[in-house]
Design an enzyme around this catalytic site. Structure first.
Site, PDB file in Angstrom:
ATOM      1  N   GLU A  29       0.651  -0.906   0.066  1.00 26.66           N
ATOM      2  CA  GLU A  29      -0.208  -0.024   0.011  1.00 26.66           C
ATOM      3  C   GLU A  29       0.740   1.218  -0.046  1.00 26.66           C
ATOM      4  O   GLU A  29       0.417   2.317  -0.357  1.00 26.66           O
ATOM      5  CB  GLU A  29      -1.019  -0.091   1.318  1.00 26.66           C
ATOM      6  CG  GLU A  29      -1.722   1.170   1.200  1.00 26.66           C
ATOM      7  CD  GLU A  29      -2.899   1.430   0.030  1.00 26.66           C
ATOM      8  OE1 GLU A  29      -2.962   0.358  -0.911  1.00 26.66           O
ATOM      9  OE2 GLU A  29      -2.990   2.573  -0.136  1.00 26.66           O
ATOM     10  N   HIS A  35       3.672   1.437  -1.646  1.00 27.52           N
ATOM     11  CA  HIS A  35       3.800   1.893  -3.259  1.00 27.52           C
ATOM     12  C   HIS A  35       2.501   2.338  -3.647  1.00 27.52           C
ATOM     13  O   HIS A  35       2.823   3.195  -4.815  1.00 27.52           O
ATOM     14  CB  HIS A  35       4.267   0.687  -3.893  1.00 27.52           C
ATOM     15  CG  HIS A  35       5.603   0.042  -3.352  1.00 27.52           C
ATOM     16  ND1 HIS A  35       5.835  -1.192  -2.541  1.00 27.52           N
ATOM     17  CD2 HIS A  35       7.034   0.358  -3.247  1.00 27.52           C
ATOM     18  CE1 HIS A  35       6.806  -1.494  -2.395  1.00 27.52           C
ATOM     19  NE2 HIS A  35       7.736  -0.411  -2.652  1.00 27.52           N
ATOM     20  N   GLN A  74      22.930  -2.621  -5.037  1.00 28.19           N
ATOM     21  CA  GLN A  74      22.568  -2.009  -3.694  1.00 28.19           C
ATOM     22  C   GLN A  74      22.443  -3.012  -2.535  1.00 28.19           C
ATOM     23  O   GLN A  74      22.198  -2.457  -1.513  1.00 28.19           O
ATOM     24  CB  GLN A  74      21.458  -1.058  -3.581  1.00 28.19           C
ATOM     25  CG  GLN A  74      20.004  -1.827  -3.863  1.00 28.19           C
ATOM     26  CD  GLN A  74      19.034  -0.730  -4.165  1.00 28.19           C
ATOM     27  OE1 GLN A  74      18.901  -0.244  -5.120  1.00 28.19           O
ATOM     28  NE2 GLN A  74      18.066  -0.450  -3.195  1.00 28.19           N
ATOM     29  N   LYS A 102       9.794   6.232   4.236  1.00 28.25           N
ATOM     30  CA  LYS A 102      10.344   5.322   5.225  1.00 28.25           C
ATOM     31  C   LYS A 102      11.939   5.008   5.051  1.00 28.25           C
ATOM     32  O   LYS A 102      12.711   4.829   5.984  1.00 28.25           O
ATOM     33  CB  LYS A 102       9.666   3.904   4.913  1.00 28.25           C
ATOM     34  CG  LYS A 102      10.099   3.079   5.907  1.00 28.25           C
ATOM     35  CD  LYS A 102       9.450   1.635   5.982  1.00 28.25           C
ATOM     36  CE  LYS A 102       9.797   0.811   4.764  1.00 28.25           C
ATOM     37  NZ  LYS A 102      11.117   0.155   5.054  1.00 28.25           N
TER      38      LYS A 102
HETATM   39  O1  PAF Z   1      13.528   2.167  -2.683  1.00 25.97           O
HETATM   40  C1  PAF Z   1      13.657   1.378  -3.463  1.00 25.97           C
HETATM   41  O2  PAF Z   1      12.926   0.328  -3.484  1.00 25.97           O
HETATM   42  C2  PAF Z   1      14.817   1.240  -3.949  1.00 25.97           C
HETATM   43  O3  PAF Z   1      16.088   1.690  -3.269  1.00 25.97           O
HETATM   44  C3  PAF Z   1      15.057   1.964  -5.476  1.00 25.97           C
HETATM   45  C4  PAF Z   1      14.863   3.525  -5.159  1.00 25.97           C
HETATM   46  C5  PAF Z   1      13.989   1.646  -6.311  1.00 25.97           C
HETATM   47  C6  PAF Z   1      16.280   1.794  -6.176  1.00 25.97           C
HETATM   48  O4  PAF Z   1      16.701   0.494  -6.604  1.00 25.97           O
END
Ligand code: PAF
Length: 291
Positions: A39, A41, A65, A153
């Protein structure tokens, strides 16, 4: 709703969407995600939908990442469900690249934001923010959105991306959006799915301690070390909680509030940021205070 899986496909689809609407000036509102949409997103998608001619979503679990011992391979994925959430929230175009579409060659160029990334998740997850700013820069160059929507968040991520776009003159407006919580206070996260019933119950200590912090800040005045100690003590009342960090920072500079003269803090915002493990799951939460 269209789906594009390669860079040329997504670029062509954006041009096509603008042409089809007869509006070459239509703004593109973009929500970058790693999928397993919740929710939080969906709220970003609705905002992007309401503020732009074209609403776009990307779903890409970015290996750059994740650290070597992190959850890249087990990060939750559910493409079908994500596409349904996108449809339900009026998305026009989803960019769904695989790793070879995003990184066809060994990555030799990285984007790194200094200082803002030194502490909090930057310290606990070395290289994480270089991976984030590199992939977000690539996504911005591929999609060229007018506005990009990020949830608070990940407050440090928002500070990093705002600084990166400012320093590099990236022509996009970053739109920070409020944290979305379950009715009992747990901040929504794709990683909540990892929690056992008992871990989830004990994880409520995070949002509770952020709520209590408001009173502690008022009681302790500028003594932020005492506030930090009170928060840590409260989190430790949950036996499953294993604290990674509890910090009080100047926002968006991400400098520890304890080390700053009060004159430098005036009129700025304080970020209380938490990262706590419950079993194998590391959760983050935060709250911003105006001072
Ligand atoms: O917040 C996220 O989901 C990720 O860090 C992002 C911004 C999509 C980058 O991969």
């Amino acid at each position: 709703m269209q789906i594009a899986r390669t860079v040329p496909e997504v670029r062509a689809a954006i041009q096509e969407l603008k042409k089809r609407r007869g509006d070459e000036e239509a703004t593109v509102g973009f929500v970058p995600t790693m999928g397993y949409l919740h929710e939080g997103h969906a709220s970003l998608l609705r905002k992007a939908r309401s503020e732009n001619g074209i609403a776009m979503l990307s779903i890409f679990v970015n290996p750059l990442q994740f650290g070597p011992n992190e959850d890249f391979s087990r990060y939750p994925r559910d493409e079908e469900r994500d596409l349904q959430v996108a449809r339900d929230n009026g998305v026009d175009l989803v960019f769904l690249p695989d790793v070879s579409a995003m990184y066809p060659k060994t990555v030799k160029t990285k984007v790194a934001v200094a200082e803002v990334t030194d502490l909090l998740c930057g310290a606990s997850r070395p290289g994480h923010f270089d991976g984030v700013s590199t992939v977000v820069t690539k996504l911005f160059n591929i999609i060229q959105p007018d506005r990009a929507y990020f949830g608070m968040k990940d407050a440090q991520q928002v500070a990093v991306i705002e600084r990166m776009t400012e320093d590099l003159n990236v022509p996009v407006q970053i739109v920070p959006c409020p944290i979305v919580r379950e009715s009992d206070g747990l901040a929504l996260s794709s990683r909540n799915v990892y929690l056992s019933g008992e871990e989830r119950r004990q994880a409520l200590v995070l949002s509770q301690s952020l709520q209590l912090a408001e009173g502690w800040l008022a009681e302790c005045g500028g003594d932020y070390r005492s506030v930090k100690a009170l928060i840590e003590a409260h989190i430790r009342t949950s036996p499953l909680a294993d604290i990674d960090y509890v910090e009080i920072m100047d926002y968006p500079s991400i400098r520890p509030a304890y080390d700053l003269p009060s004159t430098e803090l005036e009129g700025t915002r304080l970020l209380i940021a938490l990262a706590v493990r419950f079993g194998r799951t590391r959760l983050i939460d935060n709250r911003l205070f105006q001072i």
